[in-house]
Scaffold this motif. Sequence first.
Motif, PDB file in Angstrom:
ATOM      1  N   GLN A 163     -30.067   7.720 -16.253  1.00 15.15           N
ATOM      2  CA  GLN A 163     -30.265   8.411 -14.969  1.00 15.15           C
ATOM      3  C   GLN A 163     -29.499   7.714 -13.841  1.00 15.15           C
ATOM      4  O   GLN A 163     -28.929   8.369 -12.967  1.00 15.15           O
ATOM      5  CB  GLN A 163     -31.766   8.466 -14.647  1.00 15.15           C
ATOM      6  CG  GLN A 163     -32.521   9.427 -15.553  1.00 15.15           C
ATOM      7  CD  GLN A 163     -34.015   9.281 -15.423  1.00 15.15           C
ATOM      8  OE1 GLN A 163     -34.526   8.167 -15.247  1.00 15.15           O
ATOM      9  NE2 GLN A 163     -34.727  10.389 -15.527  1.00 15.15           N
TER      10      GLN A 163
ATOM     11  N   HIS B 198     -22.523  10.452  -8.202  1.00 17.83           N
ATOM     12  CA  HIS B 198     -22.615  11.260  -6.978  1.00 17.83           C
ATOM     13  C   HIS B 198     -22.612  10.446  -5.692  1.00 17.83           C
ATOM     14  O   HIS B 198     -22.379  10.987  -4.617  1.00 17.83           O
ATOM     15  CB  HIS B 198     -23.879  12.122  -7.020  1.00 17.83           C
ATOM     16  CG  HIS B 198     -23.872  13.071  -8.165  1.00 17.83           C
ATOM     17  ND1 HIS B 198     -22.949  14.071  -8.275  1.00 17.83           N
ATOM     18  CD2 HIS B 198     -24.636  13.128  -9.279  1.00 17.83           C
ATOM     19  CE1 HIS B 198     -23.150  14.728  -9.398  1.00 17.83           C
ATOM     20  NE2 HIS B 198     -24.174  14.178 -10.027  1.00 17.83           N
TER      21      HIS B 198
ATOM     22  N   ARG C  37     -30.269  18.080  -5.503  1.00 22.48           N
ATOM     23  CA  ARG C  37     -30.354  18.025  -6.960  1.00 22.48           C
ATOM     24  C   ARG C  37     -31.171  16.803  -7.397  1.00 22.48           C
ATOM     25  O   ARG C  37     -31.995  16.878  -8.300  1.00 22.48           O
ATOM     26  CB  ARG C  37     -28.953  17.964  -7.561  1.00 22.48           C
ATOM     27  CG  ARG C  37     -29.000  18.185  -9.064  1.00 22.48           C
ATOM     28  CD  ARG C  37     -27.635  18.320  -9.698  1.00 22.48           C
ATOM     29  NE  ARG C  37     -26.643  18.981  -8.879  1.00 22.48           N
ATOM     30  CZ  ARG C  37     -25.489  18.398  -8.492  1.00 22.48           C
ATOM     31  NH1 ARG C  37     -25.239  17.162  -8.835  1.00 22.48           N
ATOM     32  NH2 ARG C  37     -24.623  19.054  -7.790  1.00 22.48           N
ATOM     33  N   LEU C  38     -30.940  15.681  -6.691  1.00 27.34           N
ATOM     34  CA  LEU C  38     -31.659  14.440  -7.014  1.00 27.34           C
ATOM     35  C   LEU C  38     -33.170  14.652  -6.880  1.00 27.34           C
ATOM     36  O   LEU C  38     -33.955  14.269  -7.748  1.00 27.34           O
ATOM     37  CB  LEU C  38     -31.192  13.316  -6.080  1.00 27.34           C
ATOM     38  CG  LEU C  38     -31.873  11.965  -6.213  1.00 27.34           C
ATOM     39  CD1 LEU C  38     -31.334  11.229  -7.430  1.00 27.34           C
ATOM     40  CD2 LEU C  38     -31.662  11.102  -4.969  1.00 27.34           C
TER      41      LEU C  38
ATOM     42  N   LEU D 130     -24.981  10.186  -0.025  1.00 26.12           N
ATOM     43  CA  LEU D 130     -25.219  11.268  -0.962  1.00 26.12           C
ATOM     44  C   LEU D 130     -25.100  12.558  -0.174  1.00 26.12           C
ATOM     45  O   LEU D 130     -25.780  12.730   0.835  1.00 26.12           O
ATOM     46  CB  LEU D 130     -26.654  11.097  -1.486  1.00 26.12           C
ATOM     47  CG  LEU D 130     -27.043  11.742  -2.803  1.00 26.12           C
ATOM     48  CD1 LEU D 130     -26.147  11.270  -3.927  1.00 26.12           C
ATOM     49  CD2 LEU D 130     -28.492  11.403  -3.126  1.00 26.12           C
TER      50      LEU D 130
ATOM     51  N   PHE E 220     -34.244   3.673  -6.650  1.00 31.35           N
ATOM     52  CA  PHE E 220     -33.848   4.061  -8.004  1.00 31.35           C
ATOM     53  C   PHE E 220     -34.367   3.090  -9.067  1.00 31.35           C
ATOM     54  O   PHE E 220     -33.988   3.185 -10.236  1.00 31.35           O
ATOM     55  CB  PHE E 220     -32.317   4.151  -8.106  1.00 31.35           C
ATOM     56  CG  PHE E 220     -31.696   5.065  -7.084  1.00 31.35           C
ATOM     57  CD1 PHE E 220     -32.265   6.302  -6.820  1.00 31.35           C
ATOM     58  CD2 PHE E 220     -30.553   4.693  -6.385  1.00 31.35           C
ATOM     59  CE1 PHE E 220     -31.713   7.158  -5.878  1.00 31.35           C
ATOM     60  CE2 PHE E 220     -29.992   5.533  -5.439  1.00 31.35           C
ATOM     61  CZ  PHE E 220     -30.571   6.769  -5.187  1.00 31.35           C
TER      62      PHE E 220
ATOM     63  N   ASP F 183     -26.017  17.120  -3.587  1.00 32.33           N
ATOM     64  CA  ASP F 183     -26.426  16.106  -4.565  1.00 32.33           C
ATOM     65  C   ASP F 183     -27.818  15.584  -4.251  1.00 32.33           C
ATOM     66  O   ASP F 183     -28.608  15.275  -5.144  1.00 32.33           O
ATOM     67  CB  ASP F 183     -25.428  14.942  -4.566  1.00 32.33           C
ATOM     68  CG  ASP F 183     -24.043  15.396  -5.007  1.00 32.33           C
ATOM     69  OD1 ASP F 183     -23.986  16.218  -5.942  1.00 32.33           O
ATOM     70  OD2 ASP F 183     -23.047  14.958  -4.407  1.00 32.33           O
ATOM     71  N   PHE F 184     -28.112  15.500  -2.933  1.00 36.06           N
ATOM     72  CA  PHE F 184     -29.436  15.043  -2.501  1.00 36.06           C
ATOM     73  C   PHE F 184     -30.512  16.013  -3.008  1.00 36.06           C
ATOM     74  O   PHE F 184     -31.526  15.613  -3.587  1.00 36.06           O
ATOM     75  CB  PHE F 184     -29.439  14.968  -0.960  1.00 36.06           C
ATOM     76  CG  PHE F 184     -30.783  14.741  -0.336  1.00 36.06           C
ATOM     77  CD1 PHE F 184     -31.344  13.466  -0.329  1.00 36.06           C
ATOM     78  CD2 PHE F 184     -31.486  15.781   0.266  1.00 36.06           C
ATOM     79  CE1 PHE F 184     -32.585  13.246   0.262  1.00 36.06           C
ATOM     80  CE2 PHE F 184     -32.720  15.567   0.850  1.00 36.06           C
ATOM     81  CZ  PHE F 184     -33.268  14.299   0.848  1.00 36.06           C
TER      82      PHE F 184
ATOM     83  N   GLU G  80     -25.950   8.594 -13.971  1.00 36.08           N
ATOM     84  CA  GLU G  80     -25.759   9.962 -13.465  1.00 36.08           C
ATOM     85  C   GLU G  80     -25.660   9.943 -11.930  1.00 36.08           C
ATOM     86  O   GLU G  80     -24.760  10.541 -11.338  1.00 36.08           O
ATOM     87  CB  GLU G  80     -26.960  10.811 -13.964  1.00 36.08           C
ATOM     88  CG  GLU G  80     -27.258  12.075 -13.207  1.00 36.08           C
ATOM     89  CD  GLU G  80     -26.258  13.170 -13.530  1.00 36.08           C
ATOM     90  OE1 GLU G  80     -25.531  13.000 -14.507  1.00 36.08           O
ATOM     91  OE2 GLU G  80     -26.211  14.149 -12.747  1.00 36.08           O
ATOM     92  N   ILE G  81     -26.570   9.206 -11.284  1.00 36.33           N
ATOM     93  CA  ILE G  81     -26.558   9.147  -9.809  1.00 36.33           C
ATOM     94  C   ILE G  81     -25.312   8.422  -9.305  1.00 36.33           C
ATOM     95  O   ILE G  81     -24.735   8.789  -8.283  1.00 36.33           O
ATOM     96  CB  ILE G  81     -27.849   8.459  -9.308  1.00 36.33           C
ATOM     97  CG1 ILE G  81     -29.030   9.380  -9.600  1.00 36.33           C
ATOM     98  CG2 ILE G  81     -27.776   8.164  -7.817  1.00 36.33           C
ATOM     99  CD1 ILE G  81     -30.353   8.766  -9.339  1.00 36.33           C
TER     100      ILE G  81
ATOM    101  N   ASP H 247     -34.481  17.007  -9.654  1.00 40.62           N
ATOM    102  CA  ASP H 247     -34.521  16.442 -11.009  1.00 40.62           C
ATOM    103  C   ASP H 247     -35.483  15.269 -11.138  1.00 40.62           C
ATOM    104  O   ASP H 247     -35.874  14.903 -12.244  1.00 40.62           O
ATOM    105  CB  ASP H 247     -33.122  15.980 -11.437  1.00 40.62           C
ATOM    106  CG  ASP H 247     -32.161  17.156 -11.526  1.00 40.62           C
ATOM    107  OD1 ASP H 247     -32.657  18.298 -11.489  1.00 40.62           O
ATOM    108  OD2 ASP H 247     -30.941  16.930 -11.608  1.00 40.62           O
ATOM    109  N   HIS H 248     -35.789  14.618 -10.018  1.00 35.66           N
ATOM    110  CA  HIS H 248     -36.620  13.408 -10.093  1.00 35.66           C
ATOM    111  C   HIS H 248     -37.795  13.515  -9.113  1.00 35.66           C
ATOM    112  O   HIS H 248     -37.696  13.030  -7.979  1.00 35.66           O
ATOM    113  CB  HIS H 248     -35.793  12.155  -9.768  1.00 35.66           C
ATOM    114  CG  HIS H 248     -34.608  12.004 -10.664  1.00 35.66           C
ATOM    115  ND1 HIS H 248     -34.692  11.526 -11.941  1.00 35.66           N
ATOM    116  CD2 HIS H 248     -33.305  12.291 -10.462  1.00 35.66           C
ATOM    117  CE1 HIS H 248     -33.489  11.524 -12.494  1.00 35.66           C
ATOM    118  NE2 HIS H 248     -32.632  11.980 -11.618  1.00 35.66           N
TER     119      HIS H 248
END
Length: 381
Positions: A264, A271, A351-352, A344, A257, A348-349, A267-268, A355-356
């Motif tokens: 950001q 989760h 989505r991560l 995670l 990260f 959520d994984f 945000e993580i 988004d990234h």
Amino acid sequence: MFAVLEASTSTDWRGRAVDAFIIVLILASVVSVSLETVPSVAGEYSHILFAFDVFSIAVFTVEYALRVWVCIENPVLGQYGAVKGRLRYMTSPMALIDLVAILPFYLGFIVDVDLRFMRVFRVLRLLKLTRYSPAIETVFAVLIQQRRPLVASLIIMLILLVVSASVAYMFEHQAQPDKFGSIPHSLWWAIATLATVGYGDVTPVTAGGKLFGSVIMILGVGMYALPTGILAMGFHEEFRRRDFTVTWGLVASVPLFADLDAKQIAEITRHLQPKLVPPRYAIVRHGEAADSMYFIVSGEVEVEIHPHPVHLGPGDFFGEIALLKHQPRMATVTAITECQLLFLEIADFQRLLRDHPMIAEAVTGVAEKRLKEIEAMNLVH
Ligand code: CMP
């Protein structure tokens, strides 16, 4: 059999049933051992009590033998081989407790020992209950951690005890030579008074003795506050360590990260969930269905791949392959030391990664590399 006996790490209903049966048997057998000492009960029901003891020892013996047999299924013990792994298990505190629970019974056949003496050892099977309380581990951890202040408070108690016994002796030995005849004699009064028990079998009669006794009683109350406070603080610290909170800084320290901006990371942080695991704990198991991936904050884990297990440490992650490829876990990952992990969940994984794209690329890159490594090892061996 391993899953059933080591039910604490599995959700196997048979494991829970076996646990419940053993717990009831331990309690019932200790009640039965105690009842044997009641003359009226022992006279009438001795054969039933003996039969029950034989039954419980038989169950405990089978349980012990099975535990020794299956222990090497635990990857940490398994790596030492069948004999050495089992020997290691047999010298672990839990296995020794299981042995102590059955040994007095068998010793009775081999050596001629006083049965009343043996009875005291038979109630030691109560120790087996410690296996079923994970919090017991916390108690020992706190005792070990706080051993220095605890020993210090013990020394203070000892000083207080000897000094009060000596002063009480000075005041009382002429008035009551039978009770305060010497300092060792006076120790009994000192300990009963300092412990605030006050049996009352020995009491000061002189004015000086009474005055001094009053002071000791007040000191006695304070004396217990010291170790109590130390232990309370120890528990507080231990629980805080276990329930470590996922902070912004903790997440920012994960290399994956590193390139994210503050918003950001925040945000993580929401989760990621914390998990503290003890040494030898299997975090994911080979072949299991997967629901999350893990980041290591502190500690070290071992990925069980043959013939060369891989060690991962702070900043590394694992458990991503099953989530990426929608397949069962490729390998068992076991904690070597106590580990602070962040995990995670699958949603959520996903989505991560969505988004990234940079993170998605990094995670996929590592996963591909690991898959290649495993393939290469399979080809060679
Ligand atoms: P997964 O298959 O979900 O569960 C086991 C994990 O072990 C796997 O994901 C990887 O994260 C990790 N793993 C597998 N092979 C290796 C390797 N060669 N080096 C490091 N980690 C690995």
